[in-house]
Enzyme design. Structure first.
Site, PDB file in Angstrom:
ATOM      1  N   SER A 196      48.284  -8.668 -42.311  1.00 24.07           N
ATOM      2  CA  SER A 196      48.374 -10.130 -42.286  1.00 24.07           C
ATOM      3  C   SER A 196      49.596 -10.559 -43.089  1.00 24.07           C
ATOM      4  O   SER A 196      49.889  -9.991 -44.140  1.00 24.07           O
ATOM      5  CB  SER A 196      47.120 -10.738 -42.909  1.00 24.07           C
ATOM      6  OG  SER A 196      47.266 -12.133 -43.005  1.00 24.07           O
ATOM      7  N   CYS A 322      29.627 -16.529 -55.219  1.00 25.39           N
ATOM      8  CA  CYS A 322      28.990 -17.390 -54.239  1.00 25.39           C
ATOM      9  C   CYS A 322      30.150 -18.000 -53.475  1.00 25.39           C
ATOM     10  O   CYS A 322      31.020 -18.594 -54.083  1.00 25.39           O
ATOM     11  CB  CYS A 322      28.224 -18.530 -54.880  1.00 25.39           C
ATOM     12  SG  CYS A 322      26.941 -17.979 -55.989  1.00 25.39           S
TER      13      CYS A 322
HETATM   14  C1  LIG Z   1      42.654 -12.097 -45.935  1.00 30.92           C
HETATM   15  C2  LIG Z   1      42.041 -10.892 -45.373  1.00 30.92           C
HETATM   16  C3  LIG Z   1      41.764 -10.788 -43.996  1.00 30.92           C
HETATM   17  C4  LIG Z   1      41.982 -11.929 -43.056  1.00 30.92           C
HETATM   18  O1  LIG Z   1      43.329 -12.169 -42.789  1.00 30.92           O
HETATM   19  P1  LIG Z   1      43.770 -13.573 -42.173  1.00 30.92           P
HETATM   20  O2  LIG Z   1      45.212 -13.386 -41.848  1.00 30.92           O
HETATM   21  O3  LIG Z   1      43.523 -14.606 -43.224  1.00 30.92           O
HETATM   22  O4  LIG Z   1      42.927 -13.779 -40.949  1.00 30.92           O
HETATM   23  C5  LIG Z   1      41.234  -9.622 -43.531  1.00 30.92           C
HETATM   24  N1  LIG Z   1      40.980  -8.587 -44.348  1.00 30.92           N
HETATM   25  C6  LIG Z   1      41.241  -8.633 -45.663  1.00 30.92           C
HETATM   26  C7  LIG Z   1      40.957  -7.443 -46.519  1.00 30.92           C
HETATM   27  C8  LIG Z   1      41.765  -9.786 -46.221  1.00 30.92           C
HETATM   28  O5  LIG Z   1      41.992  -9.838 -47.535  1.00 30.92           O
END
Ligand SMILES: *Cc1c(COP(=O)(O)O)cnc(C)c1O
Length: 402
Positions: A196, A322
């Site tokens: 991401s 939470c």
């Molecule tokens: C933030 C995150 C995601 C999701 O990614 P996005 O681009 O926000 O959809 C998936 N896995 C982990 C481990 C993350 O930290």
């Protein structure tokens, strides 16, 4: 002071500059043949090369998506639907990101069977448990590289070897580890890997999935055949360009950032543990990301601590003890085997390379002061209580924490 970089990061100036032209003059659709289209296509290809280089993959093994969540969904559903005739068993861990666990829950509603490997007190799976869980029906193993709440790093290389020996596809969510520690798809022995952009100083709403050559999966989005037919839809060109730049910068600076971040983290841990009574670190002390630490303070509520720190200008999170809309204990901290009451007293600090401007002594002083203030009001701190009798209707009867 922003200390929640595991939630998201600020887009860096260099990344933003690189993106700008693709919002204005370079607006062409990369699927078209004339000059504007060709320029956009060129930018896409350059970004694809940069992402591939950052993880030791080939550009044709990179598919751009809308982010980590989509990449996780595509990897897991894509393989599950492709291989359902071969078997319907998937192996994962108890501490995956919701983009993985919720996808697996959905597949369970379609009669897939899922084994959730325990992680024990250190937040890391045992290889023997994995070996035991494998059956003739197992088609996919999905284990995250580094955890987003506690920062522990799983033995991906070893898991990959076992998956390969058994001819099972192996996916890892590398969203948190990418840009913090080495992510090399060859060393890690993975078939699929999620990335991401916004967790590494790139823009939000863009990411990628690595799909090893020869791995077939069913697409989530059908349409005009973009991204080699695996992910249809006109590409988010400015976002992808920004992501490509962020990958390039992150890999150039990996070692320098590792040193810097881990030294701030270690100083922070050392000072918190020596200043605040009854403070602990959640998860393994060695096998962890350089930029993330999750503390646990006895007899307080993490949410209250977050608000006190926010009032002093420090933004951190509980690591979702939470989540803001559900009064549910964090499944990750629960999986460590912590007492349900202790799960609520957590604080996640996640650093960025620019975090070296903050005064650790002052910050630790504020934590100590805030924790002391909360404990003054805490029945758990002030009375000898039998934990069995302190639960609410969510956590049990008459909880004094809620
Ligand atoms: C933030 C995150 C995601 C999701 O990614 P996005 O681009 O926000 O959809 C998936 N896995 C982990 C481990 C993350 O930290």
């Amino acid at each position: 002071m922003y200390l929640d970089n595991s939630a998201t990061t600020q887009v860096s100036e260099e990344v933003f500059e690189e993106m700008k032209p693709y919002f204005t003059e370079e607006f062409g659709n990369p699927s078209t043949l004339y000059k504007y289209g060709r320029e956009s296509k060129k930018a896409l290809n350059q970004a694809r090369q940069r992402v591939a280089d950052a993880i030791n993959a080939k550009p044709e093994e990179i598919i751009f998506t809308s982010g980590g969540s989509e990449s996780d969904n595509l990897a897991i559903k894509g393989i599950a639907f492709k291989l359902a005739k071969k078997g319907k068993h998937i192996i994962t861990t108890e501490i995956e990101h919701p983009a993985v666990t919720e996808t697996l829950h959905f597949l369970e509603s379609l009669d897939f069977k899922v084994t959730y490997l325990p992680v024990y007190e250190n937040g890391i799976i045992k290889i023997e448990d994995l070996k035991e869980a494998i059956t003739d029906e197992t088609i996919l193993i999905t284990v995250m590289h580094a955890n987003n709440e506690i920062g522990t790093v799983q033995p991906i290389e070893e898991i990959g070897k076992i998956a390969k020996e058994h001819g099972i596809k192996f996916h890892t969510d590398a969203v948190q580890s990418f840009g913090k520690i080495e992510v090399d798809v060859e060393k890690l022995n993975v078939d699929l890997l999620s990335l991401s952009s916004h967790k590494l100083n790139g823009p939000k709403g863009v990411g990628a999935i690595y799909i090893r050559k020869g791995t077939r999966l069913v697409p989530l989005i059908h349409g005009g055949g973009q991204e080699r037919g695996i992910r249809a839809g006109t590409e988010n060109v400015p976002g992808i360009v920004g992501f490509g730049k962020a990958c390039e910068l992150a890999s150039q600076q990996l070692e320098e950032h590792y040193e810097k971040l881990s030294s701030i983290r270690d100083e922070l841990i050392e000072k918190v543990l020596s200043t605040v009574p009854e403070a602990y670190v959640n998860g393994d002390r060695e096998q962890r990301l350089p930029n993330l630490v999750n503390f646990r303070f006895k007899a307080i509520e993490g949410e209250s601590l977050i608000l006190l720190l926010d009032a002093k200008g420090y933004q951190a999170s509980t690591g979702s003890a939470c989540s803001s809309n559900k009064l549910e204990a964090s499944p990750v901290l629960t999986a460590l085997g912590l007492d349900p009451v202790d799960v609520h007293g957590s604080l996640r600090i996640s650093l960025a390379p620019e975090s070296d401007t903050f005064d650790i002594d002052e910050f630790v002083g504020i934590i100590a002061e805030s924790v002391a203030r909360l404990r003054e009001m805490s029945p758990l701190w002030n009375q000898e209580l039998d934990y069995d009798g302190v639960m609410c209707s969510k956590h049990g009867d008459d909880c004094r924490m809620c």
